[in-house]
Write a protein that holds these residues in place. Structure first.
Motif, mmCIF file in Angstrom:
data_model
loop_
_atom_site.group_PDB
_atom_site.id
_atom_site.type_symbol
_atom_site.label_atom_id
_atom_site.label_comp_id
_atom_site.label_asym_id
_atom_site.label_seq_id
_atom_site.Cartn_x
_atom_site.Cartn_y
_atom_site.Cartn_z
ATOM 1 N N PHE A 1 -40.794 49.180 25.516
ATOM 2 C CA PHE A 1 -41.570 50.429 25.618
ATOM 3 C C PHE A 1 -42.649 50.529 24.539
ATOM 4 N N ALA A 2 -42.634 49.615 23.600
ATOM 5 C CA ALA A 2 -43.487 49.746 22.418
ATOM 6 C C ALA A 2 -44.974 49.680 22.742
ATOM 7 N N ALA A 3 -45.362 48.958 23.770
ATOM 8 C CA ALA A 3 -46.779 48.791 24.084
ATOM 9 C C ALA A 3 -47.423 50.087 24.565
ATOM 10 N N SER A 4 -46.635 50.977 25.158
ATOM 11 C CA SER A 4 -47.203 52.183 25.764
ATOM 12 C C SER A 4 -46.778 53.493 25.105
ATOM 13 N N ASN A 5 -45.569 53.531 24.586
ATOM 14 C CA ASN A 5 -45.008 54.806 24.131
ATOM 15 C C ASN A 5 -44.997 54.917 22.615
ATOM 16 N N PRO A 6 -45.671 55.933 22.068
ATOM 17 C CA PRO A 6 -45.665 56.129 20.603
ATOM 18 C C PRO A 6 -44.243 56.338 20.086
ATOM 19 N N LEU A 7 -43.975 55.819 18.895
ATOM 20 C CA LEU A 7 -42.647 55.926 18.292
ATOM 21 C C LEU A 7 -42.604 57.056 17.280
ATOM 22 N N TRP A 8 -41.587 57.907 17.441
ATOM 23 C CA TRP A 8 -41.271 58.939 16.460
ATOM 24 C C TRP A 8 -39.918 58.558 15.888
ATOM 25 N N LEU B 1 -39.509 57.968 31.556
ATOM 26 C CA LEU B 1 -40.878 57.725 31.115
ATOM 27 C C LEU B 1 -41.837 57.546 32.291
ATOM 28 N N ASN B 2 -41.414 56.799 33.288
ATOM 29 C CA ASN B 2 -42.279 56.584 34.455
ATOM 30 C C ASN B 2 -42.557 57.885 35.191
ATOM 31 N N THR B 3 -41.535 58.712 35.321
ATOM 32 C CA THR B 3 -41.699 59.989 36.013
ATOM 33 C C THR B 3 -42.586 60.923 35.220
ATOM 34 N N TYR B 4 -42.391 60.952 33.900
ATOM 35 C CA TYR B 4 -43.226 61.814 33.065
ATOM 36 C C TYR B 4 -44.693 61.411 33.177
ATOM 37 N N LYS B 5 -44.957 60.123 33.144
ATOM 38 C CA LYS B 5 -46.351 59.679 33.239
ATOM 39 C C LYS B 5 -46.943 59.989 34.607
ATOM 40 N N ALA B 6 -46.147 59.833 35.651
ATOM 41 C CA ALA B 6 -46.630 60.150 36.999
ATOM 42 C C ALA B 6 -46.975 61.628 37.137
ATOM 43 N N ARG B 7 -46.221 62.478 36.453
ATOM 44 C CA ARG B 7 -46.454 63.926 36.532
ATOM 45 C C ARG B 7 -47.604 64.386 35.649
ATOM 46 N N THR B 8 -47.809 63.758 34.484
ATOM 47 C CA THR B 8 -48.750 64.288 33.489
ATOM 48 C C THR B 8 -49.936 63.377 33.204
ATOM 49 N N GLY B 9 -49.816 62.103 33.541
ATOM 50 C CA GLY B 9 -50.849 61.148 33.192
ATOM 51 C C GLY B 9 -50.739 60.610 31.777
ATOM 52 N N ARG B 10 -49.736 61.032 31.040
ATOM 53 C CA ARG B 10 -49.562 60.613 29.640
ATOM 54 C C ARG B 10 -48.261 59.828 29.465
ATOM 55 N N ASP B 11 -48.298 58.907 28.513
ATOM 56 C CA ASP B 11 -47.081 58.217 28.099
ATOM 57 C C ASP B 11 -46.365 59.094 27.080
ATOM 58 N N ALA B 12 -45.100 59.371 27.345
ATOM 59 C CA ALA B 12 -44.329 60.236 26.452
ATOM 60 C C ALA B 12 -44.056 59.538 25.121
ATOM 61 N N VAL B 13 -43.910 60.334 24.091
ATOM 62 C CA VAL B 13 -43.459 59.866 22.778
ATOM 63 C C VAL B 13 -41.948 59.625 22.854
ATOM 64 N N ILE B 14 -41.469 58.578 22.205
ATOM 65 C CA ILE B 14 -40.030 58.339 22.112
ATOM 66 C C ILE B 14 -39.562 58.678 20.701
ATOM 67 N N TYR B 15 -38.652 59.650 20.610
ATOM 68 C CA TYR B 15 -38.016 59.999 19.330
ATOM 69 C C TYR B 15 -36.634 59.362 19.314
ATOM 70 N N THR B 16 -36.336 58.593 18.270
ATOM 71 C CA THR B 16 -35.021 57.972 18.168
ATOM 72 C C THR B 16 -34.789 57.510 16.739
ATOM 73 N N ALA B 17 -33.616 56.940 16.496
ATOM 74 C CA ALA B 17 -33.269 56.319 15.221
ATOM 75 C C ALA B 17 -32.959 54.852 15.479
ATOM 76 N N THR B 18 -33.349 53.990 14.553
ATOM 77 C CA THR B 18 -33.197 52.554 14.765
ATOM 78 C C THR B 18 -31.755 52.157 15.027
#
Length: 275
Positions: free
Chosen positions: A219-226, A189-206
């Motif tokens: 991660f909930a404060a910054s990364n949208p949940l899918w 996530l940190n690398t993705y944001k450094a490269r793109t300026g955006r917080d990546a979406v996290i796709y997962t199952a509970t």
């Protein structure tokens, strides 16, 4: 000397018997081993929700809610060339296409899927299937960005999504401890944001998130949940997230299998695209 020869012959008979038993044992165990190996899919074939039905089950169709939701799809090489006009006419307004997996695979249909969805008017993004047991999070984030996972402020491009779920090739949590998995995800996530300026979406199952990260909520404060759950409701969300941004609710939808609900009207999809 006669006794010695008799003992040698007896020893040879026991040895031959042992060899035959071992051979029979090998013959009878090989098919089971071969079947087990055959159950492991080819590297690169993983896709969103691959383990959801198997591990979480399927529990009905979504119950319509009062809040506006916007239909979307996610696709990979399994769908090949997608009939985007058909999906658009059916009400699908956003899409994600698999771009990469690990650092060894790029989706051969990515251009048709990523550009085709855009060309019919959809807001679209790319996703990366994580394999934390092969290379570091930073290495995979860079590979993702370099092979279609970037972002541009054009109002039609969603931030990249990290698909982190059951390992289709081996151990559920990729051989990592819960803290090790959290560190790997943070690295991505940190690398993705450094490269793109955006917080990546996290796709997962509970259930996977709970087992493999210890239900980490940082991660909930910054990364949208899918969230992935094939049921009438999303159920319990992972720790930290008070709501979901996207919900993959089925793998057996029309035209393509994986269908999703965006938790808001189309203007909220545009807002996520614009950052």
């Amino acid at each position: 000397m006669l006794v010695h020869r008799s003992g040698s012959a007896r020893g040879r008979r026991f040895a031959v018997t042992g060899i035959l038993l071992a051979a029979f044992s090998l013959v009878f165990t090989l098919p089971a081993d071969a079947a087990s190996a055959a159950d492991v899919p080819a590297r690169g074939s993983a896709h969103m929700g691959m383990g959801v039905a198997a591990h979480d089950g399927e529990h009905g169709t979504p119950v319509p809610g009062r809040a506006a939701q916007t239909e979307g799809v996610d696709v990979s090489s399994h769908q090949g060339n997608v009939a985007w006009s058909t999906l658009w006419n059916s009400g699908v307004k956003w899409a994600y296409a698999k771009a990469t997996e690990g650092t060894y695979y790029t989706n051969p249909y990515f251009a048709q899927q990523y550009n085709g969805s855009y060309n019919v008017g959809m807001i679209r993004g790319a996703y990366h299937f994580a394999t934390p047991d092969t290379t570091s999070g930073a290495t995979q984030a860079n590979y993702f960005v370099d092979h279609g996972g970037g972002w541009s402020r054009d109002g039609k491009t969603l931030p990249g999504a990290l698909d982190i779920e059951w390992n289709p090739y081996g151990a559920t949590c990729y051989g990592k401890s819960q803290s090790g998995m959290v560190s790997w995800i943070r690295d991505f996530l940190n690398t993705y944001k450094a490269r793109t300026g955006r917080d990546a979406v996290i796709y997962t199952a509970t259930s996977w998130w709970t087992q493999c990260t210890g239900n980490y909520g940082g991660f909930a404060a910054s990364n949208p949940l899918w969230i992935a759950r094939y049921a009438s409701t999303v159920g319990t969300l992972p720790a930290g997230w008070g709501y979901y941004t996207m919900w993959q609710y089925t793998s057996s939808g029309p035209t393509v299998g994986d269908h999703n609900k965006f938790n808001g009207a189309l203007d909220r999809v545009v807002a996520l695209a614009n950052g």
